[in-house]
Scaffold this active site. Sequence first.
Site, PDB file in Angstrom:
ATOM      1  N   ASN A   9       0.868  -1.181   0.000  1.00 29.54           N
ATOM      2  CA  ASN A   9       0.000   0.000   0.000  1.00 29.54           C
ATOM      3  C   ASN A   9       0.905   1.232   0.000  1.00 29.54           C
ATOM      4  O   ASN A   9       1.450   1.595   1.040  1.00 29.54           O
ATOM      5  CB  ASN A   9      -0.908  -0.032   1.242  1.00 29.54           C
ATOM      6  CG  ASN A   9      -1.692   1.266   1.423  1.00 29.54           C
ATOM      7  OD1 ASN A   9      -1.851   2.042   0.480  1.00 29.54           O
ATOM      8  ND2 ASN A   9      -2.186   1.493   2.631  1.00 29.54           N
ATOM      9  N   TRP A  10       1.037   1.839  -1.166  1.00 31.29           N
ATOM     10  CA  TRP A  10       1.962   2.972  -1.282  1.00 31.29           C
ATOM     11  C   TRP A  10       1.414   4.249  -0.653  1.00 31.29           C
ATOM     12  O   TRP A  10       2.131   5.232  -0.518  1.00 31.29           O
ATOM     13  CB  TRP A  10       2.271   3.258  -2.757  1.00 31.29           C
ATOM     14  CG  TRP A  10       3.146   2.241  -3.410  1.00 31.29           C
ATOM     15  CD1 TRP A  10       3.594   1.071  -2.859  1.00 31.29           C
ATOM     16  CD2 TRP A  10       3.692   2.303  -4.737  1.00 31.29           C
ATOM     17  NE1 TRP A  10       4.377   0.407  -3.772  1.00 31.29           N
ATOM     18  CE2 TRP A  10       4.457   1.136  -4.920  1.00 31.29           C
ATOM     19  CE3 TRP A  10       3.599   3.227  -5.779  1.00 31.29           C
ATOM     20  CZ2 TRP A  10       5.128   0.870  -6.120  1.00 31.29           C
ATOM     21  CZ3 TRP A  10       4.259   2.961  -6.971  1.00 31.29           C
ATOM     22  CH2 TRP A  10       5.021   1.793  -7.128  1.00 31.29           C
ATOM     23  N   LYS A  11       0.118   4.264  -0.344  1.00 32.63           N
ATOM     24  CA  LYS A  11      -0.536   5.502   0.126  1.00 32.63           C
ATOM     25  C   LYS A  11      -0.260   6.612  -0.903  1.00 32.63           C
ATOM     26  O   LYS A  11      -0.170   6.333  -2.087  1.00 32.63           O
ATOM     27  CB  LYS A  11      -0.059   5.848   1.539  1.00 32.63           C
ATOM     28  CG  LYS A  11      -0.175   4.630   2.472  1.00 32.63           C
ATOM     29  CD  LYS A  11      -0.008   4.940   3.912  1.00 32.63           C
ATOM     30  CE  LYS A  11      -0.185   3.656   4.713  1.00 32.63           C
ATOM     31  NZ  LYS A  11      -0.110   3.844   6.137  1.00 32.63           N
ATOM     32  N   HIS A  90      -9.575   1.694   4.952  1.00 32.41           N
ATOM     33  CA  HIS A  90      -8.301   1.930   5.644  1.00 32.41           C
ATOM     34  C   HIS A  90      -8.524   2.969   6.738  1.00 32.41           C
ATOM     35  O   HIS A  90      -9.299   3.910   6.575  1.00 32.41           O
ATOM     36  CB  HIS A  90      -7.231   2.415   4.650  1.00 32.41           C
ATOM     37  CG  HIS A  90      -5.862   2.408   5.247  1.00 32.41           C
ATOM     38  ND1 HIS A  90      -5.440   3.400   6.096  1.00 32.41           N
ATOM     39  CD2 HIS A  90      -4.847   1.514   5.164  1.00 32.41           C
ATOM     40  CE1 HIS A  90      -4.204   3.110   6.500  1.00 32.41           C
ATOM     41  NE2 HIS A  90      -3.822   1.975   5.945  1.00 32.41           N
ATOM     42  N   GLU A  92      -6.865   5.415   7.663  1.00 28.45           N
ATOM     43  CA  GLU A  92      -6.614   6.807   7.244  1.00 28.45           C
ATOM     44  C   GLU A  92      -7.840   7.383   6.530  1.00 28.45           C
ATOM     45  O   GLU A  92      -8.112   8.580   6.596  1.00 28.45           O
ATOM     46  CB  GLU A  92      -5.348   6.860   6.370  1.00 28.45           C
ATOM     47  CG  GLU A  92      -4.101   6.683   7.232  1.00 28.45           C
ATOM     48  CD  GLU A  92      -2.923   6.035   6.531  1.00 28.45           C
ATOM     49  OE1 GLU A  92      -2.893   5.971   5.287  1.00 28.45           O
ATOM     50  OE2 GLU A  92      -2.005   5.588   7.255  1.00 28.45           O
ATOM     51  N   GLU A 160      -5.569  -4.153  11.036  1.00 26.90           N
ATOM     52  CA  GLU A 160      -4.538  -3.134  11.197  1.00 26.90           C
ATOM     53  C   GLU A 160      -4.847  -2.290  12.431  1.00 26.90           C
ATOM     54  O   GLU A 160      -5.622  -1.319  12.347  1.00 26.90           O
ATOM     55  CB  GLU A 160      -4.519  -2.202   9.984  1.00 26.90           C
ATOM     56  CG  GLU A 160      -4.193  -2.873   8.676  1.00 26.90           C
ATOM     57  CD  GLU A 160      -3.594  -1.874   7.690  1.00 26.90           C
ATOM     58  OE1 GLU A 160      -2.424  -2.037   7.346  1.00 26.90           O
ATOM     59  OE2 GLU A 160      -4.291  -0.927   7.294  1.00 26.90           O
ATOM     60  N   GLY A 166       2.340   2.839  10.773  1.00 22.26           N
ATOM     61  CA  GLY A 166       3.350   3.882  10.583  1.00 22.26           C
ATOM     62  C   GLY A 166       4.068   4.281  11.862  1.00 22.26           C
ATOM     63  O   GLY A 166       4.810   5.259  11.880  1.00 22.26           O
ATOM     64  N   SER A 205       3.257  -1.452  10.554  1.00 19.96           N
ATOM     65  CA  SER A 205       4.708  -1.495  10.801  1.00 19.96           C
ATOM     66  C   SER A 205       5.350  -2.834  10.450  1.00 19.96           C
ATOM     67  O   SER A 205       6.290  -3.266  11.115  1.00 19.96           O
ATOM     68  CB  SER A 205       5.015  -1.097  12.255  1.00 19.96           C
ATOM     69  OG  SER A 205       4.611   0.250  12.478  1.00 19.96           O
ATOM     70  N   GLY A 227       4.930   1.612   4.631  1.00 23.92           N
ATOM     71  CA  GLY A 227       6.263   2.201   4.466  1.00 23.92           C
ATOM     72  C   GLY A 227       7.288   1.284   3.814  1.00 23.92           C
ATOM     73  O   GLY A 227       8.007   1.692   2.896  1.00 23.92           O
TER      74      GLY A 227
HETATM   75  P1  PGA Z   1       2.806   0.835   7.665  1.00 18.59           P
HETATM   76  O1  PGA Z   1       1.361   1.038   7.001  1.00 18.59           O
HETATM   77  O2  PGA Z   1       3.342  -0.490   7.164  1.00 18.59           O
HETATM   78  O3  PGA Z   1       3.622   1.988   7.155  1.00 18.59           O
HETATM   79  O4  PGA Z   1       2.614   0.836   9.121  1.00 18.59           O
HETATM   80  C1  PGA Z   1       0.462  -0.045   6.879  1.00 18.59           C
HETATM   81  C2  PGA Z   1      -0.849   0.448   6.322  1.00 18.59           C
HETATM   82  O5  PGA Z   1      -1.330   1.504   6.742  1.00 18.59           O
HETATM   83  O6  PGA Z   1      -1.453  -0.193   5.439  1.00 18.59           O
END
Ligand code: PGA
Length: 251
Positions: A9-11, A90, A92, A160, A166, A205, A227
């Site tokens: 997931n590149w966001k 997600h 976010e 998650e 993150g 993470s 990330g």
């Molecule tokens: P992260 O993000 O690996 O940077 O913690 C995971 C995600 O939000 O899908």
Amino acid sequence: MNKRLIIANWKMHGDLAMAGGFAAALGQVNTVEVVVMPPMAYLQGMAEAAAGQVALGCQDISPFAEGAYTGDVSAGMAYEVGARWALVGHSERRVVHSESDQDVAAKCEAAVEAGLSPIVCVGETQQQRDAGLAVETISDQLASIWRLLLQAPAAGIAYEPVWAIGSGQVASLEDVAVMHRSIREQMRAYDARMLEKVRVIYGGSVKPNNVGELFTDDAVEGVLVGGASLDPESFRAIIDVAAEQAAAEKE
Ligand code: PGA
């Protein structure tokens, strides 16, 4: 056991050059299933460059099929430019865009109708965990999506924990295993056919140096990587750990 599913997931990161070269930099993948989710703007370019080498998905979609929804992209449009998977819910999106469980269910339905396989993200906040409400929170988030997952070509549920995304703070294997087993029990109670179709994966993470421990428990059927998916080398390292473990389990 289901084939492990490893998702990038590149966001809102990356650029055209990164999208164009990523599949080649990853190389061939066999024993695990890999899906890369770049920003929507790069999906078509990436699909052309990847030429079927890795599956692609989008990070979000509109709940509507078409119409006067400025800025939205429908599931059908995403499918047309190469997506076969869609992330919905997600944290976010739930936090920054105030998406409710109903919104997430509507997006999941739109994905399934367009032939996309949904990955539904769920997760509790630190406060909810501290109050002993983690399992209940996740059950509530999933309540209206079971019927949709049954109709999907394939599907995943990404557990998650919000506090692990993150932050560098990966959830303990014990907490992940308890939650994944609870999700699979809910699935079994709803319709046992889902157990083979819907993979329960972990996100938050995930790095090359902690993914091996996560995969020691077969309740972890894959990972959603933020990330560490931006660099093809570290994403490849995660894929390799998963592939080695899959090979060892076969022996
Ligand atoms: P992260 O993000 O690996 O940077 O913690 C995971 C995600 O939000 O899908």
